[in-house]
Design a protein around this motif. Structure first.
Motif, PDB file in Angstrom:
ATOM      1  N   LEU A  85      13.351  -9.857 -13.088  1.00 32.80           N
ATOM      2  CA  LEU A  85      13.875 -10.658 -11.980  1.00 32.80           C
ATOM      3  C   LEU A  85      15.053 -11.482 -12.470  1.00 32.80           C
ATOM      4  N   SER A  87      15.980 -14.351 -11.425  1.00 32.91           N
ATOM      5  CA  SER A  87      15.625 -15.768 -11.451  1.00 32.91           C
ATOM      6  C   SER A  87      14.115 -15.898 -11.288  1.00 32.91           C
ATOM      7  N   LEU A  88      13.563 -16.934 -11.909  1.00 29.05           N
ATOM      8  CA  LEU A  88      12.119 -17.142 -11.852  1.00 29.05           C
ATOM      9  C   LEU A  88      11.794 -18.500 -11.246  1.00 29.05           C
ATOM     10  N   CYS A  92       6.153 -16.344  -7.145  1.00 28.44           N
ATOM     11  CA  CYS A  92       5.776 -14.965  -6.839  1.00 28.44           C
ATOM     12  C   CYS A  92       4.693 -14.549  -7.826  1.00 28.44           C
ATOM     13  N   VAL A 108       7.994  -7.896 -19.551  1.00 21.06           N
ATOM     14  CA  VAL A 108       8.515  -8.992 -18.752  1.00 21.06           C
ATOM     15  C   VAL A 108       9.817  -9.452 -19.374  1.00 21.06           C
ATOM     16  N   ILE A 110      12.585 -12.289 -19.355  1.00 20.04           N
ATOM     17  CA  ILE A 110      12.770 -13.670 -18.923  1.00 20.04           C
ATOM     18  C   ILE A 110      14.242 -13.871 -18.594  1.00 20.04           C
ATOM     19  N   TYR A 116      13.410 -21.889 -19.455  1.00 19.95           N
ATOM     20  CA  TYR A 116      12.066 -21.603 -18.969  1.00 19.95           C
ATOM     21  C   TYR A 116      11.023 -21.910 -20.027  1.00 19.95           C
ATOM     22  N   SER A 133       2.660 -16.559 -17.573  1.00 16.61           N
ATOM     23  CA  SER A 133       3.354 -17.383 -16.584  1.00 16.61           C
ATOM     24  C   SER A 133       4.679 -17.840 -17.171  1.00 16.61           C
ATOM     25  N   LEU A 137       6.980 -17.449 -11.887  1.00 18.11           N
ATOM     26  CA  LEU A 137       6.364 -16.122 -11.913  1.00 18.11           C
ATOM     27  C   LEU A 137       4.997 -16.229 -12.571  1.00 18.11           C
TER      28      LEU A 137
END
Length: 190
Positions: A85, A87-88, A92, A108, A110, A116, A133, A137
């Motif tokens: 993604l 942006s997190l 979601c 995943v 980041i 983050y 997490s 996300l």
């Protein structure tokens, strides 16, 4: 108030849908869920390569690779699900449910749009259910064999353990990634 506005179940063997399409050049199924508050259930097949590129605000997508006894479907083998993604910051949720020993990979990436914090943990002592997490996300995982995390920007990662005691590889190409690992099966590539 209804939490999920819509529910879609993508069964095995179905082709392109309004939330997924196949990119034959990269040999990957791209998942792009623009609707907010949706609930998506997605059956994973053998050798699947799935890339999630967008998830709407408060949307949940669950990937099922563990088979289905009612429909006599065996567990999927040799699959990869990548969450990439840009942006997190919008909440979601992703669920990945599989059978251990099927060579399943959860990857995943980041995003590098801001700083983050990430937490990777197994939520049951000696169990198989865990979470990842990062920002807003939240990923629930069960039965994965390998977990890859690509930290592309400023990130503070805490590793307590992994879902299903999966192997963990953290790719950190910049010195802006701080890793606090309490887990012995962590490989850091940086």
């Amino acid at each position: 108030e209804k939490f999920y506005q819509d529910e879609v179940y993508i069964r095995r063997g179905t082709g392109e849908t309004d939330v997924a399409f196949y990119d034959s050049i990269r040999d990957v199924t791209v998942v792009n869920i623009t609707e907010n508050g949706a609930l998506i259930k997605y059956d994973v097949i053998d050798n699947a390569n799935i890339e999630v590129v967008y998830i709407g605000n408060m949307t949940s997508i669950d990937f099922y690779a563990g088979g289905d006894a009612d429909r006599k479907l065996p567990p999927a083998n040799n699959w990869t699900i990548t969450i990439d993604l840009s942006s997190l910051v919008n909440p979601c949720f992703v669920g990945v449910f599989a059978e251990e020993g099927t060579n399943g990979v959860l990857r995943v990436r980041i995003a590098k749009d801001r700083e983050y914090e990430a937490l990777i943990q197994n939520v049951q002592e000696g169990g198989t259910f865990g979470t990842v997490s990062i920002g807003a996300l939240y990923v629930r995982a069960h039965g994965i064999d390998h977990l890859l995390v690509d930290a592309l920007g400023i990130t503070d990662i805490t590793v307590k353990s992994t879902p299903s005691i999966a192997d963990l590889c953290i790719n950190a190409p910049t010195s802006l990634v701080h890793i606090h690992s309490l887990y012995s099966n962590t490989l850091i590539n940086g």
